[in-house]
Design an enzyme around this catalytic site. Structure first.
Site, PDB file in Angstrom:
ATOM      1  CB  SER A 180     -13.854   2.335  15.742  1.00  0.00           C
ATOM      2  OG  SER A 180     -15.128   2.711  15.236  1.00  0.00           O
ATOM      3  CG  HIS A 208      -9.778   0.674  15.824  1.00  0.00           C
ATOM      4  ND1 HIS A 208      -9.050   1.782  16.199  1.00  0.00           N
ATOM      5  CD2 HIS A 208     -10.723   1.121  14.963  1.00  0.00           C
ATOM      6  CE1 HIS A 208      -9.541   2.853  15.608  1.00  0.00           C
ATOM      7  NE2 HIS A 208     -10.557   2.482  14.848  1.00  0.00           N
ATOM      8  CE  LYS A 239      -8.658   2.980  12.349  1.00  0.00           C
ATOM      9  NZ  LYS A 239      -8.828   3.108  10.886  1.00  0.00           N
TER      10      LYS A 239
END
Length: 391
Positions: A180, A208, A239
């Site tokens: 990340s 991610h 996300k």
């Protein structure tokens, strides 16, 4: 009230060093531009990769769910808090991830904690990449298992750890799919080969990578063509998916076990209807609108190359996460402040989130950004970078 002087002393030292930061409230929805202190600026700090936080299909699904099911669920999943929509979401996730089953937790953080703390005992060993996310580290701390850490994406060091762990009941390798803070992708094919050679389990945190890598955003496992060879896939719904929560996708055996043993799952109220319905709609959007992912990667290439051409150090990123590494902690925050002054919201990241001497401004482009907005951001990076002698 007396008693917290020792904490205030530490805060005062952070202020002296220039590393104390206040929260910055947004006054708009989470888009390519946001409003801060009444002023519109370009947003380059959010995880809203595909712009789904305000996608009309998601907001409509959330509103409809509230009208039908109410604002909350009133219970944990194992008592009276499992609605039919919760099971429908998990079935969608399992199908999407090409696994037997899936289970939703309250966040990606609690997913890592819940999985690791539940399935490992003192007879087992967990082998972790040195730059894994804090939630993985904390999950490991909750176990009684032995711990080994291998140097970041160093396969020779991973093999060393595996060879040294032959006497344990279970060996599990844990890695981020995308790291990340640096934006680099784990060498998953090599990790899988080593795991199979030494009969170890693999757990990949694709927080991610979900919605970013793989077919329709299925993640790093699918990106590398490794479906069916990775035991545990963890991801977030907060996300690229644009809403809230975390999930684990794996075998039905593991999911059934976590329903009975996963403490964050057992002792947390289930997701409210609006969140659950929006998450389901997000999966459908990923399947129906692949052009969003294509636009994300087009923007990533444009912005990353722009920063590099200006002379910024962007590290080893291979994803939409592009760090601008400046080194000094205080300087990274001054750089972030200067960028905001000129019209770009890009947060500084310093120790303990990253190692000392590797402070940075972390940027994330999204599918919502226009080329004009990204070029304007590059111009601002150049202006601020030159003023602070970073470039």
């Amino acid at each position: 009230m007396r008693g917290f002087e020792y904490l205030q002393n530490e805060l005062d030292e952070m202020k002296r060093q220039g590393t104390f930061r206040k929260l910055i409230p947004l006054e708009s929805d989470q888009g390519a531009k946001v409003v801060i202190n009444g002023r519109e600026v370009i947003q380059l700090s959010s995880n809203n990769y595909l712009g789904l936080t305000s996608h009309p299909r998601l907001t409509h699904a959330a509103k409809a769910a509230v009208e039908t099911y109410g604002a909350g669920t009133g219970s944990v999943r194992t008592i009276a808090g499992t609605f039919n929509m919760h099971q429908e979401l998990e079935e969608k996730l399992a199908k999407f991830k090409h696994t037997e089953a899936a289970l939703v937790f309250q966040s990606g953080f609690t997913t890592n904690q819940g999985v690791l703390s539940s399935i490992l005992t003192k007879d087992d060993v967990v082998i972790s990449d040195s730059l894994n996310h804090a939630s993985i580290i904390d999950g490991i701390r909750l176990t009684k298992a032995a711990r080994k850490v291998y140097q970041h994406i160093d396969m020779a060091d991973l093999e060393r750890a595996l060879k040294e762990s032959e006497d344990f009941r279970v060996r599990i390798i844990v890695t981020d799919g995308v790291f990340s803070m640096d934006g680099n992708i784990a060498p998953l094919p090599e990790i899988v080969d080593l795991a199979e050679k030494y009969d170890a389990l693999i757990m990949v945190d694709d927080a991610h990578a979900s919605g970013v890598l793989g077919e329709n955003g299925r993640g790093t496992v699918n990106h590398f063509g490794l479906d069916g060879r990775v035991h545990i896939q963890v991801g977030t719904l907060s996300k690229a998916v644009g809403v809230l929560g975390g999930y684990v996708a794996s075998s039905k055996t593991l999911i059934d076990y976590l329903i009975h043993k996963g403490r964050p799952f057992l002792f947390s109220t289930s997701h409210p209807p609006a969140v659950t319905a929006a998450c389901m709609e997000a999966i459908d959007v990923l399947l129906d609108e692949p052009e969003l992912i294509a636009k994300l990667w087009e923007n990533t290439k444009f912005f990353k190359e722009g920063l590099q051409n200006l002379g910024f150090n962007t590290g080893k990123s291979g994803t939409p996460i592009t760090p601008v590494i400046v080194g000094d902690e205080a300087l990274s925050h001054r750089f972030s402040d200067k960028l905001l002054e000129y019209g770009v919201f890009a947060q500084g990241i310093a120790f303990p989130t990253v190692a000392k001497g590797l402070a940075r401004v972390r940027t994330i482009v999204t599918a919502e950004h226009s080329k004009e907005e990204l070029q304007e951001a590059l111009n601002i990076f150049e202006k601020a970078g030159k003023e602070l002698n970073i470039i």
